[in-house]
Write a protein that holds these residues in place. Sequence first.
Motif, short mmCIF file in Angstrom:
data_model
loop_
_atom_site.label_atom_id
_atom_site.label_comp_id
_atom_site.label_asym_id
_atom_site.label_seq_id
_atom_site.Cartn_x
_atom_site.Cartn_y
_atom_site.Cartn_z
N ALA A 273 0.84 -1.20 0.00
CA ALA A 273 0.00 0.00 0.00
C ALA A 273 0.87 1.25 0.00
O ALA A 273 0.59 2.22 -0.73
N GLU A 274 1.93 1.23 0.81
CA GLU A 274 2.84 2.39 0.85
C GLU A 274 3.54 2.57 -0.50
O GLU A 274 3.68 3.70 -0.98
N GLU A 275 3.97 1.45 -1.12
CA GLU A 275 4.60 1.56 -2.44
C GLU A 275 3.61 2.12 -3.46
O GLU A 275 3.97 2.96 -4.29
N GLY A 276 2.37 1.65 -3.38
CA GLY A 276 1.34 2.14 -4.30
C GLY A 276 1.10 3.64 -4.11
O GLY A 276 0.96 4.38 -5.09
N ALA A 277 1.07 4.05 -2.84
CA ALA A 277 0.86 5.47 -2.55
C ALA A 277 2.03 6.30 -3.09
O ALA A 277 1.83 7.37 -3.68
N ARG A 278 3.27 5.81 -2.89
CA ARG A 278 4.44 6.55 -3.39
C ARG A 278 4.41 6.61 -4.92
O ARG A 278 4.72 7.65 -5.52
N ALA A 279 4.04 5.51 -5.55
CA ALA A 279 3.98 5.49 -7.02
C ALA A 279 2.91 6.47 -7.51
O ALA A 279 3.12 7.20 -8.50
N ALA A 280 1.76 6.51 -6.82
CA ALA A 280 0.69 7.44 -7.21
C ALA A 280 1.17 8.86 -7.03
O ALA A 280 0.93 9.72 -7.91
N GLU A 281 1.87 9.15 -5.92
CA GLU A 281 2.41 10.51 -5.70
C GLU A 281 3.41 10.86 -6.80
O GLU A 281 3.41 11.99 -7.29
N GLU A 282 4.24 9.89 -7.14
CA GLU A 282 5.24 10.15 -8.20
C GLU A 282 4.55 10.43 -9.53
O GLU A 282 4.94 11.35 -10.26
N ARG A 283 3.50 9.68 -9.87
CA ARG A 283 2.76 9.92 -11.12
C ARG A 283 2.13 11.30 -11.10
O ARG A 283 2.20 12.05 -12.08
N GLU A 284 1.50 11.62 -9.95
CA GLU A 284 0.88 12.95 -9.84
C GLU A 284 1.94 14.04 -9.99
O GLU A 284 1.70 15.07 -10.64
N ARG A 285 3.10 13.83 -9.39
CA ARG A 285 4.17 14.83 -9.48
C ARG A 285 4.63 15.00 -10.94
O ARG A 285 4.80 16.12 -11.42
N ARG A 286 4.78 13.86 -11.65
CA ARG A 286 5.20 13.94 -13.05
C ARG A 286 4.13 14.61 -13.91
O ARG A 286 4.44 15.43 -14.79
N VAL A 287 2.85 14.27 -13.66
CA VAL A 287 1.75 14.89 -14.43
C VAL A 287 1.76 16.39 -14.15
O VAL A 287 1.66 17.22 -15.08
N ALA A 288 1.90 16.77 -12.89
CA ALA A 288 1.92 18.20 -12.55
C ALA A 288 3.11 18.88 -13.21
O ALA A 288 3.00 20.02 -13.70
N GLU A 289 4.26 18.19 -13.20
CA GLU A 289 5.46 18.76 -13.83
C GLU A 289 5.22 18.94 -15.33
O GLU A 289 5.57 19.98 -15.89
N ARG A 290 4.62 17.97 -16.00
CA ARG A 290 4.35 18.09 -17.45
C ARG A 290 3.38 19.22 -17.70
O ARG A 290 3.56 20.02 -18.63
N GLU A 291 2.35 19.32 -16.87
CA GLU A 291 1.36 20.39 -17.06
C GLU A 291 2.02 21.75 -16.84
O GLU A 291 1.72 22.70 -17.55
N ARG A 292 2.92 21.85 -15.84
CA ARG A 292 3.59 23.11 -15.58
C ARG A 292 4.45 23.49 -16.81
O ARG A 292 4.44 24.64 -17.25
N ARG A 293 5.20 22.50 -17.34
CA ARG A 293 6.04 22.80 -18.50
C ARG A 293 5.20 23.16 -19.72
O ARG A 293 5.53 24.06 -20.48
N ALA A 294 4.08 22.48 -19.86
CA ALA A 294 3.18 22.78 -21.00
C ALA A 294 2.64 24.17 -20.85
O ALA A 294 2.48 24.90 -21.84
N ALA A 295 2.33 24.57 -19.65
CA ALA A 295 1.78 25.89 -19.42
C ALA A 295 2.83 26.95 -19.67
O ALA A 295 2.52 28.04 -20.12
#
Length: 120
Positions: free
Chosen positions: A96-118
């Motif tokens: 569960a902790e690994e899943g949560a970290r992976a989800a946080e990492e995906r969210e961070r990457r998505v946010a990073e891509r959106e920030r760069r796109a913006a």
Amino acid sequence: RGGEASPGRDSQLAARELEERNERLREAEERLERAAGDLAVREEACERRLQEETEAAQAGLRAAEERERCAAERETAAAAREEALASEERELQRKAEEGARAAEERERRVAERERRAAER
């Protein structure tokens, strides 16, 4: 002769007394033999009862030891089950902790891509 006892009569009297005493002795001896026989029978019965009670006590002791052994096996099995459950719980928690970290990492990457796109 008058009051004098005759030797023949004295010896008959003595012989009869001796015979009566011998008869009483034979009867006493028979009573002793019967009593000894009765005692032997009672002793054998006591020995049998003692043997039976000893065997019953030993069987009870074996049963108590078996109950203790079974109780110890149940405790060991219960402890093993508890340890297996705890291990499974730790593994689920880790996943569960690994899943949560992976989800946080995906969210961070998505946010990073959106920030760069913006920024573009």
